[in-house]
Design an enzyme around this catalytic site. Sequence first.
Site, mmCIF file in Angstrom:
data_model
loop_
_atom_site.group_PDB
_atom_site.id
_atom_site.type_symbol
_atom_site.label_atom_id
_atom_site.label_comp_id
_atom_site.label_asym_id
_atom_site.label_seq_id
_atom_site.Cartn_x
_atom_site.Cartn_y
_atom_site.Cartn_z
ATOM 1 N N GLY A 40 -76.972 -17.363 53.768
ATOM 2 C CA GLY A 40 -77.653 -17.988 54.882
ATOM 3 C C GLY A 40 -78.948 -17.270 55.186
ATOM 4 N N CYS A 41 -79.847 -17.968 55.869
ATOM 5 C CA CYS A 41 -81.174 -17.398 56.117
ATOM 6 C C CYS A 41 -81.090 -16.219 57.080
ATOM 7 C CB CYS A 41 -82.120 -18.471 56.630
ATOM 8 S SG CYS A 41 -81.494 -19.449 58.014
ATOM 9 N N TYR A 42 -80.386 -16.386 58.200
ATOM 10 C CA TYR A 42 -80.245 -15.275 59.149
ATOM 11 C C TYR A 42 -79.528 -14.084 58.509
ATOM 12 C CZ TYR A 42 -81.501 -18.365 63.143
ATOM 13 O OH TYR A 42 -82.117 -19.201 64.035
#
Lengths: 337, 337, 337, 337
Positions: free
Chosen positions: C146-148
């Site tokens: 995921g990006c976060y």
Amino acid sequence: MTRCQVAVAGASGYAGGELLRLLLGHPGVEIGALTGSSNAGQSLGLLQPHLTPLAERVLEPTTTDVLAGHDVVFLALPHGTSAEIAAGLGDDVVVIDCGADFRLADADAWTAFYGSAHAGTWPYGLPELPGAREALRGATRIAVPGCYPTVSTLALAPALAADLVEPDVVVVAASGTSGAGKSLKPNLLGSEVMGNTSAYGVGGVHRHTPEIEQNLGARVSFTPVLVPMSRGILATCSAPVKAGVTADDARAAYLKAYADEPFVHVLPPGEWPQTQAVLGSNAVHLQVTVDERAGRLVAVGAVDNLTKGTAGAAVQCMNLALGLDETTGLTTVGLAP
Amino acid sequence: MTRCQVAVAGASGYAGGELLRLLLGHPGVEIGALTGSSNAGQSLGLLQPHLTPLAERVLEPTTTDVLAGHDVVFLALPHGTSAEIAAGLGDDVVVIDCGADFRLADADAWTAFYGSAHAGTWPYGLPELPGAREALRGATRIAVPGCYPTVSTLALAPALAADLVEPDVVVVAASGTSGAGKSLKPNLLGSEVMGNTSAYGVGGVHRHTPEIEQNLGARVSFTPVLVPMSRGILATCSAPVKAGVTADDARAAYLKAYADEPFVHVLPPGEWPQTQAVLGSNAVHLQVTVDERAGRLVAVGAVDNLTKGTAGAAVQCMNLALGLDETTGLTTVGLAP
Amino acid sequence: MTRCQVAVAGASGYAGGELLRLLLGHPGVEIGALTGSSNAGQSLGLLQPHLTPLAERVLEPTTTDVLAGHDVVFLALPHGTSAEIAAGLGDDVVVIDCGADFRLADADAWTAFYGSAHAGTWPYGLPELPGAREALRGATRIAVPGCYPTVSTLALAPALAADLVEPDVVVVAASGTSGAGKSLKPNLLGSEVMGNTSAYGVGGVHRHTPEIEQNLGARVSFTPVLVPMSRGILATCSAPVKAGVTADDARAAYLKAYADEPFVHVLPPGEWPQTQAVLGSNAVHLQVTVDERAGRLVAVGAVDNLTKGTAGAAVQCMNLALGLDETTGLTTVGLAP
Amino acid sequence: MTRCQVAVAGASGYAGGELLRLLLGHPGVEIGALTGSSNAGQSLGLLQPHLTPLAERVLEPTTTDVLAGHDVVFLALPHGTSAEIAAGLGDDVVVIDCGADFRLADADAWTAFYGSAHAGTWPYGLPELPGAREALRGATRIAVPGCYPTVSTLALAPALAADLVEPDVVVVAASGTSGAGKSLKPNLLGSEVMGNTSAYGVGGVHRHTPEIEQNLGARVSFTPVLVPMSRGILATCSAPVKAGVTADDARAAYLKAYADEPFVHVLPPGEWPQTQAVLGSNAVHLQVTVDERAGRLVAVGAVDNLTKGTAGAAVQCMNLALGLDETTGLTTVGLAP
């Protein structure tokens, strides 16, 4: 002052929200029924979180029954829906339509651009047009102008009225996205809008074209441009200038035309309009010059599309209809930066 | 491929930064001296943090000594400073000026708009103009066009060349703020720019006006508009259309004019340009129609002012000057959303 | 180099578009089938106008039949749909899932946060984590982080690995709107997003929370914040610092941990990350310090959520899976300003 | 109502402009002298074009002579300049300082963070703090709180007062750029700010840190983050929650603490603050929850940094000082979208 009871149909949209923002600060009104369609039953605290004092209010369905019994009913509805609602409200109710249904006098132009039968023509809510203010005093049916037509008309009307230009104008107007409403369209997503500028409705097909033509009595080439901000319109307007007309002549004509207008402000020489200066205000900022090299008069105007471009104009019209001071509840002070 | 040595004068500004971004991806060059004026001695890691691979590089002062000895020298300097630098570089050095000094052929127009003596005229770096590409092959002095002229010219040239319109054009072009450079002016502060659109240089006084006139051979009313984004220009361009010319005629002329151009993309029918689609790319997106009601041909173009509008054009010109494939190191793919 | 055939499932979304932007510049691949669901049959010119060279490509439906026969298949699909597609593709096909389905090792955490049955666990595509790179070389199933989690993990892992902090971290990460995809939700409209910052998923309910916990082996308080930009994440991460640990200790640990990483860049002392510097790049910019007054180590990281946060990581993983140089087709140069 | 004469020192800046915007709508004041430093002699029409009714006003120099003779003097000046001005104004003049000079009680903390001698301590203009309102009634010297401390304090004070959390808090606050004022710094240029988020003052060095500590009586890790919007702060605040405290406990404590506060609005359950909802308003929007997994109470607050964060608080304090209704001239309605 006895407060008038006002209702807002379409209270969950941007025009409805702006109406409520202004009405909350208006000393002559009391906010009555608020209606929505698919949002009926939801609270304003969820739908319009900036209207803190109305957070507990719940939307009712948009029906004549709900709206009847108010002194003033604002309609902030999709095109084509106002006529039926208005028909159910008595002549003693002031009905102010923020939609397009009753703006055009020419039924053919209506049908050509909107593709449906013409509903009729109501007094046109741009008091700054010659003769318009008188027709609005005491009116019980009012058609609020479109946002682009408001600023384009005010930016060019004095030049045409003073016969400084040919009636063959070009308008390129940059608008924030709230003008498109809360419709869930992919091109209106934040990711698409930010860092992006695009033209749309190019080639004379935008529905505000015949309205600008009607106001100016001129041929109009109109191109709207979507720019990455929520509010505001900046219209760059030009027309072939007649021989011998100078920038000073143009400026003098604009100063004269708007000398007594509370909401139209011709900027000092050399200063050009910017939308930030009119955010949340009912002011129109204008400037004009003559480009002698290109043989054109160029006028630029800035408005907040939701305030003077929609809801502010609606309140200004309500004031005229009710015999109040025209500026009640409105300001010429913008929110900047 | 033997890599050419390239220097960039003015490496701390936006044009200089974009040149370096592109040159870092160009297989035919090696990046040599980078210079600045007040920033000399500072590292690029501080000044241009997006150029990660060059973070340790330190700016040298902008002098002929520093720049000499490179195969190609890019000048991204304030107006009026290129002539002296170029004079000190031999004819074997390819000098590509991103500034305005050598763009105009008419010395009087130069003086009228820039207020100084004309420095001369170099081959004009818009290969898509008829005849221009040939003059750029093997050239050792090149004047990169202005950002507004690039898109305005490409948006209208086919219509004028095909005699579809009168040579009397109106251009209203919305630009991101990077076009104004890194100058510390109050009106360029983020707080002033965001949520704001403003017109400037209205009435034919912007310095790109005579350049557009020169390219098009037409009378030009040009209004630049500042919109809240960093990059990109969207130009809305129109002119009186000649009798009988249809939208199909216009489209056919544009498709024909740009059939072999690697960087000019006429969009599919009904789709209009948006700046986001060309960010960081060297592409120009165009669309054209005819507004029969208003009697005007309307063309809209989008470019990234820093890429095809400045640094990308400079690299494209370098490729032509060096005999490389014109598209080397450039892309037509934008960064979106 | 023989080019691999790659397919992209979900080519109309933001992750799909970014994959294609990168793959167009990748010398080792040839772009094969592009698929969509509701958009199947439409052209990319309409859906992704920035991908100019693919404008004529038409989306096919997302089926195993369409995707089979490629060397690499990227899945950029809604959660919960990857398992079935992957099951239909042979073990000789490299399947790289940009969705969440195979990221978590803990089936209970999956069910708690995603509300469905756990599909399994694939090699986790963050090569910068100890041991991860080896598992990715030659892998045929890869779960892109995921990006976060990508930026939060890289910002805190060295501090935890070097035992500088307690395993009890706070992450507040500001993200652009593209992280939410192209979903038509009212709060993602441009008018709502611009000039606005909001928190969401507050209180540990965001689905990226268990993924960050898994990566760091720490308790995590995670709050995502939506800010008015299209791309980029800036994560502010902190944890109680152990006695005697100084800012210099912290910096040394980070420099050592990332000394050989091509995409992780610890900024010079005193300079703090900004998202603009990494737009479109696969770089992670990091900085760290110790706040002795508050007793916390504070690290800040910036990534482009669509590049290193999704599609760039996917390409990096593909390179490892195929035995190519890990950096092929990727850059550490951002698009700024 | 006899209108008080008010002067604004520093009328060309953002705080000064916001003071004037509010004072123009305040029924109890008349706007007297407006002063500037380098801008003295210029008209407000040029410097603050959104203050249409004051367009003709000209700035005077900031001297005691010019400011004397008013009932209320607002100081919107750089740090370190208020003491001398205030000393020259009689005790009968209400002096309200929007700067930092008189906010801190601890002289050492002042010197540590501001590097100069402590000027003294005035009543602190956050009426919502226990005991503060009483000290402000009739006061003639008032220190307006910093923008970050206002929202951070209000977001955490109830949790600390009710002993729900440990006094060891983490604040990460995203701010629009107007908080940095009109200073001409490269990192504040629109091109740098748009599409960009960055952290600054990381590691406990921001000057608002000791002010938040003073207000909360807690250890504070504070990180400010600059986001691409002009106005607004969103503060994400958390602290270790004590055993057994639930989200409902937290919510009940906040509702009770702010039950009678006109400007503090605890949002309905499930709704989280956004800055757009408080733009131009004096409202603080708050929400709180408990993250049991991470063991932290998390509270989020939104304010307009220029209104409740500076100028609105100043007007609120003036109302208290003069014995007017505390809400006069202020609103809880924001300008959205």
